[in-house]
Write an enzyme that holds these catalytic residues in place. Structure first.
Site, PDB file in Angstrom:
ATOM      1  N   ASN A 188      -1.825   1.724   5.361  1.00 42.86           N
ATOM      2  CA  ASN A 188      -0.648   1.014   4.864  1.00 42.86           C
ATOM      3  C   ASN A 188      -0.095   0.173   6.011  1.00 42.86           C
ATOM      4  OD1 ASN A 188       2.781   1.976   4.213  1.00 42.86           O
ATOM      5  ND2 ASN A 188       1.705   0.162   3.536  1.00 42.86           N
ATOM      6  N   GLY A 189       0.041  -1.115   5.789  1.00 40.57           N
ATOM      7  CA  GLY A 189       0.545  -2.000   6.832  1.00 40.57           C
ATOM      8  C   GLY A 189      -0.302  -3.249   6.908  1.00 40.57           C
TER       9      GLY A 189
ATOM     10  N   TYR B 228      14.732  -1.706  -0.565  1.00 41.76           N
ATOM     11  CA  TYR B 228      13.998  -1.925  -1.812  1.00 41.76           C
ATOM     12  C   TYR B 228      12.699  -1.151  -1.938  1.00 41.76           C
ATOM     13  CZ  TYR B 228      11.288  -4.420  -5.389  1.00 41.76           C
ATOM     14  OH  TYR B 228      10.530  -4.719  -6.469  1.00 41.76           O
TER      15      TYR B 228
ATOM     16  N   GLY C 258       2.033  -0.007  -4.806  1.00 43.12           N
ATOM     17  CA  GLY C 258       0.806  -0.751  -5.053  1.00 43.12           C
ATOM     18  C   GLY C 258       0.290  -0.486  -6.444  1.00 43.12           C
TER      19      GLY C 258
ATOM     20  N   CYS D 140       0.810  -1.220   0.000  1.00 42.43           N
ATOM     21  CA  CYS D 140       0.000   0.000   0.000  1.00 42.43           C
ATOM     22  C   CYS D 140       0.839   1.264   0.000  1.00 42.43           C
ATOM     23  CB  CYS D 140      -0.904   0.053   1.240  1.00 42.43           C
ATOM     24  SG  CYS D 140      -2.026  -1.319   1.413  1.00 42.43           S
TER      25      CYS D 140
END
Length: 485
Positions: free
Chosen positions: A121-122, A262, A42, A16
């Site tokens: 997000n998570g 990354y 995403g 996300c």
């Protein structure tokens, strides 16, 4: 939805990205630009919710890329107002192939004191238990997303306003969450007590911005103000500006170290450090730890590029673009036959034969997950006439799945979970294989003394198996957490 490609399927994927704006006319247009900059976090679907006093809350959720949906004037005109939030997503590992539009965020709820929308997000590690409890008490879920639990917990809270209800709800939640939410007048941002996932604050003119990364502030010309602190909630209005709260018990920060390796874009800033410079430092550390005689250093594009440059600078071995990525093979590419599908990585990457032939080649990549792509790239390099192939990996072996918002294969699918480095080298068929050490990675991200073994400075569970928050749902399903040493 964008189809998957063999090259990308062997990478870990963030699930996300979130973005929100308050105090700017046509806020949804700024959100769309922000989401475009966060597309790497995403690529499956995206959504925007806006609020306008005349029309109320308005939302649009679509599968596919931001550029293919939220650049159309006919759609953006349906999202008026000076307050908006948005979200881009991958599906979670458990719902691949089953995603419905109802799973696309932001989620919206109408409460007695007004509506609220939320983007997350998570990953909530106790979502199964929460969902079961909420359903038993009468909640009716519309999606399969763990994030919807937050809306239901808010609805059941007895607190007097939406901000207090959100605090109440998030105190029940375990795991990782960076949340961007909105009411009719407020833009809200929250990070979990450990600060696993990123969230930053920006300013543009009279408006304020919340974003997963600083690169999305740049695209709209916003000034980066600061990171939202672990465990902090900010409530932003045009009238009062930014108000800060700390609704959780203070905990040691455990930011995801793989964001440095990354996930985040190289032009973002994390913890006051350039992601690009950190990745170059990782390459330098890798060259110190794992030298090898060779003729050329080549990145596996694009994520291996900064580390390969660092390796080259430290080792003195020339850097070269030995592998070229086809930037124009987008989601409209049709794979009509099994023969074409079996070309796999070659559809995405091509070897620069003139640079490779007869050379001892060091290939630098960010990680090895399943190893399937690494084997194919090695074959391509050898087919191009390379004399030797040496893999250098800019992260430690990925041996454990992530439960905090990263789409990770099951542990038995991770190459490093079933093989040691020598076995991995033999499986990949390369002349040598070395990973940066965990201490070396910590040094590269600015921890001069390396990793504090008794209290690691970051979340590195994918490498160490030490989970800062117990993955309750997965333990209930039988996942065996690494025993304390």
């Amino acid at each position: 939805m964008p189809p998957s490609h063999p090259f990308d399927d062997d990478k870990l994927k963030e699930e996300c990205g979130v973005f929100g704006v308050v105090g700017l006319a046509e806020a949804a247009n700024f959100v769309a630009l922000g989401l475009h900059a966060l597309q790497h976090r995403g690529q499956e679907a995206g959504g925007i919710v806006s609020y306008d006093p005349g029309t109320g809350f308005n939302s649009a959720r679509r599968f596919g890329y931001v550029r293919d949906n939220f650049t159309k004037a006919s759609l953006m005109e349906t999202l008026p107002g000076e307050l908006a939030i948005g979200h881009v997503r991958y599906s979670t590992a458990g719902s691949k192939g089953q995603t419905a539009i109802r799973d696309v965020q932001p989620f919206f709820g109408e409460f007695s004191m007004g509506g609220a929308a939320i983007a997350h997000n998570g990953n909530i590690t106790n979502a199964i238990a929460l969902r079961r409890e909420l359903i038993e008490r009468g909640s009716i879920f519309q999606s399969s997303s763990d994030s919807e639990c937050i809306i239901h917990l808010m609805a059941r809270s007895l607190q007097r306003n939406i901000v207090e209800r959100m605090k109440d709800a998030l105190r029940r939640v375990e795991g990782a969450f960076s949340v961007v939410a909105m009411t009719r007048t407020k833009l809200i941002g929250v990070r979990d007590p450990l600060g696993v996932r990123p969230l930053v604050l920006g300013k543009i003119g009279d408006g304020w911005v919340l974003s997963s990364e600083t690169c999305a502030l740049d695209i709209i010309g916003a000034e980066f103000i600061r990171e939202i602190a672990p465990g902090e909630m900010v409530v932003i209005t045009q009238k009062d500006g930014v108000e800060s709260f700390h609704p959780f018990e203070k905990s040691p920060s455990k930011f995801c170290i793989f964001e440095h390796v990354y996930f985040s874009r190289p032009d973002s800033i994390l913890g006051g450090r350039s992601v690009y410079e950190t990745r170059e430092n990782i390459g330098r550390e890798l060259a110190k730890e794992a030298p090898v005689e060779a003729d050329v250093v080549c990145p596996v594009p694009d994520s291996g590029t900064p580390a390969a440059i660092g390796y080259s600078l430290e080792s003195g071995i020339p850097y070269a673009m030995g592998i070229i990525r086809n930037q124009y093979m987008g989601r409209t590419f049709i794979e009509p036959t099994e023969q074409i599908r079996n070309m796999g990585v070659r559809l995405k990457l091509n070897v620069n034969r003139a640079l490779i032939r007869g050379k001892r080649v060091i290939l630098v990549d960010d990680s090895v997950v399943r190893g399937t792509t690494s084997r194919k790239i090695k074959e391509m390099i050898l087919d191009a006439g390379a004399k030797e192939v040496h893999f250098r990996i800019a992260s430690p072996p990925t041996a454990w799945p992530c439960f905090y918002g990263v789409d990770t294969p099951k542990r038995e699918k991770l190459l490093a979970a079933t093989m040691n480095v020598d076995e991995m080298r033999e499986y990949l068929g390369v002349d040598s294989l070395r990973f940066i050490s965990l201490d070396g990675l910590y040094r590269a991200v600015g921890e001069a003394q390396g990793r504090n073994a008794s209290c690691p400075q970051y979340c590195d569970a994918c490498f160490s198996g030490e989970y800062p928050v117990a993955p309750s749902d997965m333990i209930e399903k039988g996942f065996q957490v690494k025993a304390a040493e």
